[in-house]
Design an enzyme around this catalytic site. Structure first.
Site, PDB file in Angstrom:
ATOM      1  N   CYS A 200       0.599  53.162 -78.866  1.00 35.15           N
ATOM      2  CA  CYS A 200       0.477  52.036 -79.779  1.00 35.15           C
ATOM      3  C   CYS A 200       1.109  52.396 -81.113  1.00 35.15           C
ATOM      4  CB  CYS A 200      -0.963  51.586 -80.027  1.00 35.15           C
ATOM      5  SG  CYS A 200      -1.775  50.983 -78.548  1.00 35.15           S
TER       6      CYS A 200
ATOM      7  N   ARG B  39       6.107  54.453 -78.541  1.00 33.68           N
ATOM      8  CA  ARG B  39       4.670  54.689 -78.479  1.00 33.68           C
ATOM      9  C   ARG B  39       3.963  53.815 -77.446  1.00 33.68           C
ATOM     10  NH1 ARG B  39       1.659  56.663 -82.780  1.00 33.68           N
ATOM     11  NH2 ARG B  39       2.907  58.010 -84.092  1.00 33.68           N
TER      12      ARG B  39
ATOM     13  N   TRP C 185       0.219  50.180 -75.923  1.00 31.00           N
ATOM     14  CA  TRP C 185       0.055  50.926 -74.675  1.00 31.00           C
ATOM     15  C   TRP C 185      -1.402  50.688 -74.276  1.00 31.00           C
ATOM     16  CZ3 TRP C 185      -2.877  54.935 -72.590  1.00 31.00           C
ATOM     17  CH2 TRP C 185      -2.356  55.516 -71.423  1.00 31.00           C
TER      18      TRP C 185
ATOM     19  N   ASN D 131      -4.348  51.407 -83.515  1.00 29.74           N
ATOM     20  CA  ASN D 131      -3.916  52.471 -82.605  1.00 29.74           C
ATOM     21  C   ASN D 131      -5.094  53.413 -82.428  1.00 29.74           C
ATOM     22  OD1 ASN D 131      -2.664  54.594 -81.267  1.00 29.74           O
ATOM     23  ND2 ASN D 131      -1.743  55.424 -83.114  1.00 29.74           N
ATOM     24  N   GLY D 132      -5.562  53.587 -81.188  1.00 27.98           N
ATOM     25  CA  GLY D 132      -6.703  54.482 -80.957  1.00 27.98           C
ATOM     26  C   GLY D 132      -7.679  53.834 -79.996  1.00 27.98           C
TER      27      GLY D 132
ATOM     28  N   GLU E 220       8.597  71.760 -64.617  1.00 25.58           N
ATOM     29  CA  GLU E 220       9.175  70.802 -65.574  1.00 25.58           C
ATOM     30  C   GLU E 220      10.184  69.879 -64.866  1.00 25.58           C
ATOM     31  OE1 GLU E 220       8.671  69.563 -68.323  1.00 25.58           O
ATOM     32  OE2 GLU E 220      10.552  68.922 -69.225  1.00 25.58           O
TER      33      GLU E 220
ATOM     34  N   LYS F 278       9.794  65.862 -64.859  1.00 25.17           N
ATOM     35  CA  LYS F 278      10.860  64.978 -65.365  1.00 25.17           C
ATOM     36  C   LYS F 278      11.234  63.953 -64.307  1.00 25.17           C
ATOM     37  CE  LYS F 278      11.207  65.297 -68.864  1.00 25.17           C
ATOM     38  NZ  LYS F 278      10.369  66.223 -69.568  1.00 25.17           N
TER      39      LYS F 278
ATOM     40  N   GLU G 263       8.474  61.329 -63.657  1.00 24.86           N
ATOM     41  CA  GLU G 263       8.289  60.475 -64.840  1.00 24.86           C
ATOM     42  C   GLU G 263       9.273  59.320 -64.881  1.00 24.86           C
ATOM     43  OE1 GLU G 263       7.063  62.424 -69.003  1.00 24.86           O
ATOM     44  OE2 GLU G 263       8.759  63.428 -68.093  1.00 24.86           O
TER      45      GLU G 263
ATOM     46  N   HIS H  82       1.957  79.161 -48.052  1.00 22.41           N
ATOM     47  CA  HIS H  82       0.502  78.993 -48.033  1.00 22.41           C
ATOM     48  C   HIS H  82       0.093  77.526 -47.991  1.00 22.41           C
ATOM     49  CE1 HIS H  82       0.113  83.256 -48.550  1.00 22.41           C
ATOM     50  NE2 HIS H  82       0.908  83.200 -49.604  1.00 22.41           N
TER      51      HIS H  82
ATOM     52  N   LYS I 163       5.035  57.940 -75.341  1.00 25.33           N
ATOM     53  CA  LYS I 163       5.483  59.251 -75.811  1.00 25.33           C
ATOM     54  C   LYS I 163       4.408  59.999 -76.565  1.00 25.33           C
ATOM     55  CE  LYS I 163       9.326  61.703 -77.596  1.00 25.33           C
ATOM     56  NZ  LYS I 163       9.404  62.436 -76.329  1.00 25.33           N
TER      57      LYS I 163
END
Ligand code: G6P
Length: 605
Positions: A2, A27, A74, A98-99, A477, A481, A484, A500, A600
């Site tokens: 947000c 955001r 968001w 925001n929060g 990573e 990526k 995502e 395994h 983000k």
């Protein structure tokens, strides 16, 4: 997570609010909205989906006014819809937030008894509802907003606008960042200075618990206890707030391509003629017995890579933890522990909470951040900037390699202080590091190979990534990526762990990306690669010329990178992790810069 923006301006604010939101869209992008006061009348427009939908709406239903607030969302409480979009309005009060308001259900029940019912599924609406109740009870708008803030539990950055008040805005911060911008006869608020960069470079950051009353010509800040306080006004470097794609199709590709430049910048910030220099107060590694590193997402994989460096180079025991797990486990922090937090934004709620858990327990709190004014930086004893510049692409790229750079320099500093690294070896590694931006440039020339391989990866339903030693975190990573931004299911395993369990997944439809420079573990990784191929798995081997000469012929595809010393390999092998994901996502036609469901800066738990 947000983004909020607010303007008490001299001109029509709707286009300025939308521009501010464009710069904050990283955001969140589920929905967006603005509210203005025009000739004393409060009104709003909201649209579900990306910001462009709000812009379109404003073309058909313009919103006049020189005072306004805006929000890009968001979703946390209540799905993405126009009704749940901010600004939320109850009677004369509009609010952006925001929060998370954790006690919103209790407040809602209380408000229902007072005859004020919710129209949305959001936690935020209760803020507007409660403020309206306070106004109904006879309070002036500022007092009403302050009384509301007193009642809120959870995390918030808030901006309030009031019907009939064209020269008034109230802002409050607890747990989520908020900046005030100063103009000539204008005043602004924003989730960060980037949002405000087109309007002003004069910024005051609110501190935890602060509430602010803004008019066009005045700013009054009170702390949590209600005392009037002064907060510094500083000048922000405008180049640090540049937000454009510089001719690239996506922010992500621009940020990938920028890496040689920003890596050189990060190195020059820490390297002197005589070695590695840390800002004051530095770290006395002779007194550090244990390093506890905590982060989320890509920053966590930077920590995981650094664990190998600190242990191998400096002989320093390291624990690495995911921030959302860390504090709930209540790990004992013993004397001699330095706690290190890595975060691009410096605002990730879980990482910040982990830092606060360690404060007062660890000998020292160190952070590696991209935003020097962030909460994590400000609450650290020592904050080490990574100098990556603004990163907009939701999938972190240049911040990751800059984090790795600073962490490697720290590990080298630790190794030197602890007598584990000769001056000659250090000089050699630093010379190799100085050459790395050039090597990275040469690797970028291999882009077309990664693009070609990605056309095939895009057809897969599942993809595995394998690596050993320093390449294991890089494999993780790479898988992160890929999932995502391309939405292809990808998992990473330590090569030796394959047999395994995960080997059961291998068949001819599963590409397996094997990260294997010709390093000290190469032969072992190649044995694992053989195990994959023996079961029909299609191997994409990412290696160097020496590795390709040995194993390249057997692989389905081979990507050859320039040769680098083993210790530096994570910095270079980040590039194929990024480019394979990027090109696969392009081939799949997904939204690379704003992948679904992600944001983000994650400022909620
Ligand atoms: C989000 C982002 C990731 C990032 C993570 C940690 O999940 O999508 O790219 O790595 O947060 O963010 P931080 O700002 O703390 O590095």
């Amino acid at each position: 997570m947000c983004g909020i923006v607010g303007i008490l301006g001299k001109h029509e604010v709707a286009p300025m609010l939308v521009e501010g939101l464009r710069r904050l869209e990283y955001r969140g992008y589920d929905s967006a909205g603005i509210a203005t006061v025009n000739d004393g009348v409060l009104d709003r427009r909201r649209a579900v989906g990306k910001l462009v939908n709000l812009s379109d709406l404003l073309v058909h239903q313009p919103l006049a006014g020189k005072s306004g607030i805006g929000h890009t969302r968001w979703a946390t409480h209540g799905g993405p819809s126009a009704t749940n979009a901010h600004p939320h309005r109850t009677g004369p009060v509009a609010v952006v937030h925001n929060g998370i308001i954790e006690n919103y259900k209790d407040l809602r029940a209380e408000l229902a008894k007072a005859g004020i019912d919710a129209e949305t599924e959001t936690d935020t609406e209760t803020v507007a509802m409660l403020t309206k109740l306070h106004i109904d009870q006879g309070m002036a708008p500022v007092d009403a907003a302050f009384a509301t803030v007193e009642r809120l539990e959870g995390a918030f950055a808030l901006a309030f606008l009031f019907d009939g008040e064209g020269d008034l805005m109230v802002a409050a911060r607890k747990g989520s960042p908020l900046a005030i911008g100063h103009g000539e006869g204008e005043m602004f608020v924003g989730s960060d200075a980037i949002a405000l960069a087109p309007m002003t470079d004069q910024i005051t950051y609110l501190e935890e618990g602060d509430r602010a009353v803004l008019t066009r010509t005045s700013l009054e800040i009170r702390d949590e206890a209600g005392r009037l306080v002064n907060r510094d006004q500083r000048t922000i470097r405008m180049d640090a707030a540049r937000v454009d794609k510089a001719g690239h199709k996506h922010f992500m590709s621009k940020e990938i391509a920028e890496q040689p430049t920003v890596l050189a910048g990060a190195l020059s910030a820490y390297l002197t003629q005589s070695g590695i220099a840390l800002p004051d107060p530095g770290i006395d590694f002779t007194k550090v017995d244990r390093l506890t590193m905590v982060a989320c997402g890509t920053a966590y994989y930077a920590c995981f890579t650094a664990k190998y460096w600190f242990e191998q180079l400096a002989g320093l025991p390291v624990e690495v933890d995911i921030a959302s797990e860390f504090r709930y486990r209540e790990p004992p922090i013993t004397p001699g522990t330095t706690a290190l937090f890595v975060s691009q934004s410096g605002e990730t709620a879980d990482t910040l909470a982990a830092l606060r858990y360690c404060a007062g327990k660890a000998d020292s709190i160190v952070s590696v951040v991209n935003v020097p004014e962030s909460s994590i930086a400000r609450e650290s004893d020592l904050a080490l900037p990574i100098h990556a510049g603004v990163e907009i692409g939701v999938a972190s790229t240049k911040a990751f390699t800059c984090q790795l750079t600073v962490l490697l320099l720290l590990a080298l500093k630790a190794a030197q202080a602890r007598g584990r690294l000769s001056d000659d070896r250090l000089t050699g590694i630093l010379a190799d590091l100085r050459a790395l931006p050039g090597t990275f440039n040469a690797a970028l020339d291999r882009d077309h190979v990664m693009k070609e391989v990605s056309q095939d990866l895009a057809k897969a339903r599942d993809i595995l990534f394998l690596g050993r030693g320093l390449m294991y975190p890089l494999a993780l990573e790479g898988a992160l990526k890929l999932k995502e931004i391309s939405y292809i299911h990808a998992e990473a395993y330590a090569s030796g762990e394959l047999k395994h369990g995960p080997i059961a997944l291998i068949d001819t439809s599963v590409p397996v990306v094997v990260m294997a420079p010709k390093d000290s573990l190469f032969e072992k990784t190649i044995s694992n690669m053989q195990e994959v191929m023996a079961r029909g798995g299609k191997v994409v081997l990412v290696t160097d010329a020496a590795g390709a000469a040995i194993a390249g012929d057997e692989a389905w595809k081979t990507i050859i990178l320039p040769q680098v010393p083993e210790v530096l390999s994570p910095l270079l092998y980040a590039l194929p992790a990024q480019l394979l994901a990027y090109h696969t996502a392009i081939a799949k036609g997904t939204d690379v810069d704003q992948p679904r469901n992600l944001a983000k800066s994650v400022t909620v738990e």
